[in-house]
Design a protein around this motif. Structure first.
Motif, PDB file in Angstrom:
ATOM      1  N   LEU A 135      -7.502 -33.229  51.813  1.00 49.19           N
ATOM      2  CA  LEU A 135      -7.998 -34.182  51.305  1.00 49.19           C
ATOM      3  C   LEU A 135      -7.065 -35.341  51.182  1.00 49.19           C
ATOM      4  CD1 LEU A 135      -9.819 -32.570  48.397  1.00 49.19           C
ATOM      5  CD2 LEU A 135     -10.827 -33.310  50.507  1.00 49.19           C
ATOM      6  N   LEU A 136      -5.667 -35.102  51.738  1.00 46.01           N
ATOM      7  CA  LEU A 136      -4.645 -36.311  51.445  1.00 46.01           C
ATOM      8  C   LEU A 136      -5.021 -37.686  52.035  1.00 46.01           C
ATOM      9  CD1 LEU A 136      -1.694 -33.871  53.000  1.00 46.01           C
ATOM     10  CD2 LEU A 136      -2.381 -34.479  50.528  1.00 46.01           C
ATOM     11  N   HIS A 137      -6.024 -37.874  52.696  1.00 44.24           N
ATOM     12  CA  HIS A 137      -6.419 -39.043  52.993  1.00 44.24           C
ATOM     13  C   HIS A 137      -6.878 -39.804  51.985  1.00 44.24           C
ATOM     14  CE1 HIS A 137      -9.899 -36.550  53.519  1.00 44.24           C
ATOM     15  NE2 HIS A 137     -10.797 -37.601  53.196  1.00 44.24           N
ATOM     16  N   GLU A 138      -7.662 -39.089  51.220  1.00 47.50           N
ATOM     17  CA  GLU A 138      -8.134 -39.930  49.751  1.00 47.50           C
ATOM     18  C   GLU A 138      -6.948 -40.568  49.077  1.00 47.50           C
ATOM     19  OE1 GLU A 138     -10.772 -37.434  47.588  1.00 47.50           O
ATOM     20  OE2 GLU A 138     -11.904 -37.017  49.278  1.00 47.50           O
ATOM     21  N   PRO A 139      -6.079 -39.985  48.484  1.00 54.41           N
ATOM     22  CA  PRO A 139      -5.042 -40.746  47.587  1.00 54.41           C
ATOM     23  C   PRO A 139      -4.306 -41.662  48.530  1.00 54.41           C
ATOM     24  CG  PRO A 139      -4.398 -38.581  47.855  1.00 54.41           C
ATOM     25  CD  PRO A 139      -5.681 -38.457  48.484  1.00 54.41           C
ATOM     26  N   ARG A 142       0.816 -35.324  56.113  1.00 56.15           N
ATOM     27  CA  ARG A 142       1.072 -33.945  56.098  1.00 56.15           C
ATOM     28  C   ARG A 142       1.256 -33.231  54.739  1.00 56.15           C
ATOM     29  NH1 ARG A 142       6.226 -31.757  57.062  1.00 56.15           N
ATOM     30  NH2 ARG A 142       5.202 -29.869  57.819  1.00 56.15           N
ATOM     31  N   SER A 143       1.553 -33.941  53.752  1.00 58.60           N
ATOM     32  CA  SER A 143       1.796 -33.356  52.446  1.00 58.60           C
ATOM     33  C   SER A 143       1.657 -34.571  51.269  1.00 58.60           C
ATOM     34  CB  SER A 143       3.468 -33.055  52.288  1.00 58.60           C
ATOM     35  OG  SER A 143       4.289 -34.155  52.320  1.00 58.60           O
ATOM     36  N   LEU A 144       1.609 -33.989  50.155  1.00 60.77           N
ATOM     37  CA  LEU A 144       1.420 -35.028  49.004  1.00 60.77           C
ATOM     38  C   LEU A 144       2.428 -36.152  49.000  1.00 60.77           C
ATOM     39  CD1 LEU A 144      -0.895 -35.049  46.904  1.00 60.77           C
ATOM     40  CD2 LEU A 144       0.592 -33.725  45.447  1.00 60.77           C
ATOM     41  N   ASP A 145       3.720 -35.456  49.270  1.00 62.53           N
ATOM     42  CA  ASP A 145       4.901 -36.694  49.400  1.00 62.53           C
ATOM     43  C   ASP A 145       4.403 -37.669  50.636  1.00 62.53           C
ATOM     44  OD1 ASP A 145       6.017 -35.543  47.360  1.00 62.53           O
ATOM     45  OD2 ASP A 145       7.364 -34.349  48.461  1.00 62.53           O
ATOM     46  N   THR A 146       4.096 -37.064  51.692  1.00 62.75           N
ATOM     47  CA  THR A 146       4.086 -38.352  52.896  1.00 62.75           C
ATOM     48  C   THR A 146       2.818 -39.010  52.384  1.00 62.75           C
ATOM     49  OG1 THR A 146       2.720 -36.606  54.084  1.00 62.75           O
ATOM     50  CG2 THR A 146       5.297 -36.762  54.533  1.00 62.75           C
TER      51      THR A 146
END
Length: 396
Positions: free
Chosen positions: A43-47, A123-127
């Protein structure tokens, strides 16, 4: 030196599935993870694309793993020493009797010069946060010099991640234009894909529907367009064309964590450790490998693709096999249950298939939301579902 009977490396979908199942069976373990939280990778695309706040897409590990015998070690894994039954972390060495490798993936750059140095990744919350903040700051700076390359975003790769990111970004652009008084007609969102089509895991009709929806939102989809080099703020294409942009994002592929190959495991070309039908390393019988780290050959004779649902199913099975091993029982073979693929094209529309049944538009988006609910239930039951399910709606 820390002693642990079962050690799990990584708290992604696979590692968490193993840990949750072991805890429910009152089996002690140590889970080692770089962060003290689990985040929702798919779901990283959302934020990143402005749908919601970043804190909504992670869960503290201790909120899921409650038992005192469930040890959480927040540390980075630096090396694997399977010959010695040791894991080396930046907090020291950890011994194990059984090891579960669920280290996730690393970007696959396919040897494209300059890609690693000059492109952002997701690929991560940080990226994801880096992508979001970079776009916002770059757009905001347009007022200083009116450099239109600040308003051009290039996304390399038209697989699930790249297409879903484009869908989110397309819906965010009007908000950014209004917030910073930008000319909306000058904003460009371009997806570059070397293959002849987008979303290769879906059938042609669904791919065409995804293309239609994204193009209606202003996304330029350029298939059959290979990137050959990435310079600072510029990509070079196989056609000889160059495109200047202040934002370049790469979503073109993944490979296994390099620590696996460095440890001497038998690996495939993507660096994944070869496993047998029990998700057990073919090199070390006390090591299990799951998710993006595993080279598992499916019933069709092809390697299982790296997906969240595959990692989660592997994790649950490995927990059962660990319990069986420690109790003198028989292990079970892994059989992937492909529930289908759903791609969001923004907050309210999507495309995909579930159990072979195609879905598109609002119905696909609702099915995508249902997968979130189901995962939250598996992760933490009713309490987790109550806390998180209302946080995925677009802000505003």
């Amino acid at each position: 030196m820390v002693m642990a009977k079962t050690v799990i490396l990584g708290a992604g979908y696979g590692g968490m599935a193993t840990a949750v199942a072991l805890e429910k069976s009152h089996q002690p373990f140590t889970i080692i993870n770089k962060h003290e939280y689990h985040y929702f990778t798919t779901l990283l695309h959302e934020p990143a694309g402005g749908r919601n706040q970043f804190e909504n897409y992670s869960v503290p590990l201790r909120d899921v793993l409650h038992r005192a015998e469930s040890e959480i070690l927040v540390a980075s894994v630096n090396a694997l020493r399977p010959q010695e039954n040791k894991v080396v972390t930046d907090s020291g060495e950890v011994d194990y009797e059984y090891l579960v490798i669920a280290l996730g993936n690393a970007p696959e750059y396919f040897g494209i010069p300059g890609m690693q140095d000059n492109a952002l990744v997701l690929r991560s919350l940080d990226t994801a946060r880096q992508v979001h903040e970079h776009i916002e700051n770059t757009f905001k700076s347009w007022q200083e010099d009116h450099d239109d390359t600040r308003l051009r975003i290039l996304v390399g790769g038209a697989g699930l991640t790249g297409i879903e990111l484009c869908g989110e970004l397309a819906e965010w652009m009007p908000e950014l234009a209004a917030d910073y008084n930008l000319p909306l007609e000058k904003i460009e969102l371009i997806n570059l894909e070397a293959a002849p089509s987008i979303l290769p895991m879906l059938d042609e009709g669904l791919r065409e529907e995804a293309r239609r929806v994204l193009e209606s939102k202003g996304v330029q989809l350029r298939t059959g367009t290979a990137i050959t080099k990435v310079n600072p703020n510029q990509v070079e294409l196989k056609t000889g064309e160059t495109i200047d942009a202040k934002t370049i994002i790469w979503t073109g592929g993944v490979r296994a964590n390099p620590l696996i190959k460095e440890a001497g495991f038998e690996v495939d070309p993507k660096g994944r450790a070869k496993v047998n039908e029990f998700c057990q390393s073919v090199d070390y019988e006390n090591v299990f490998v799951i998710g993006d780290s595993a080279w598992f050959t499916g019933e069709d004779g092809k390697p299982l693709p790296p997906t969240g649902q595959a990692a989660e199913q592997m994790g649950s099975l490995v927990a059962d096999n660990l319990i069986a091993l420690q109790n003198g029982g028989s292990m079970q073979a892994f059989h992937f249950n492909n529930r289908g693929t759903l791609a969001s094209l923004g907050a309210e529309v999507g495309v995909g298939s579930v159990k072979g049944i195609p879905a598109k538009g609002v119905s696909a988006a609702l099915l995508k939301e249902a997968t979130k609910v189901k995962y939250l239930w598996h992760l933490g039951g009713l309490r987790m579902l109550s806390e998180k399910r209302g946080q995925f709606k677009r802000k505003g």
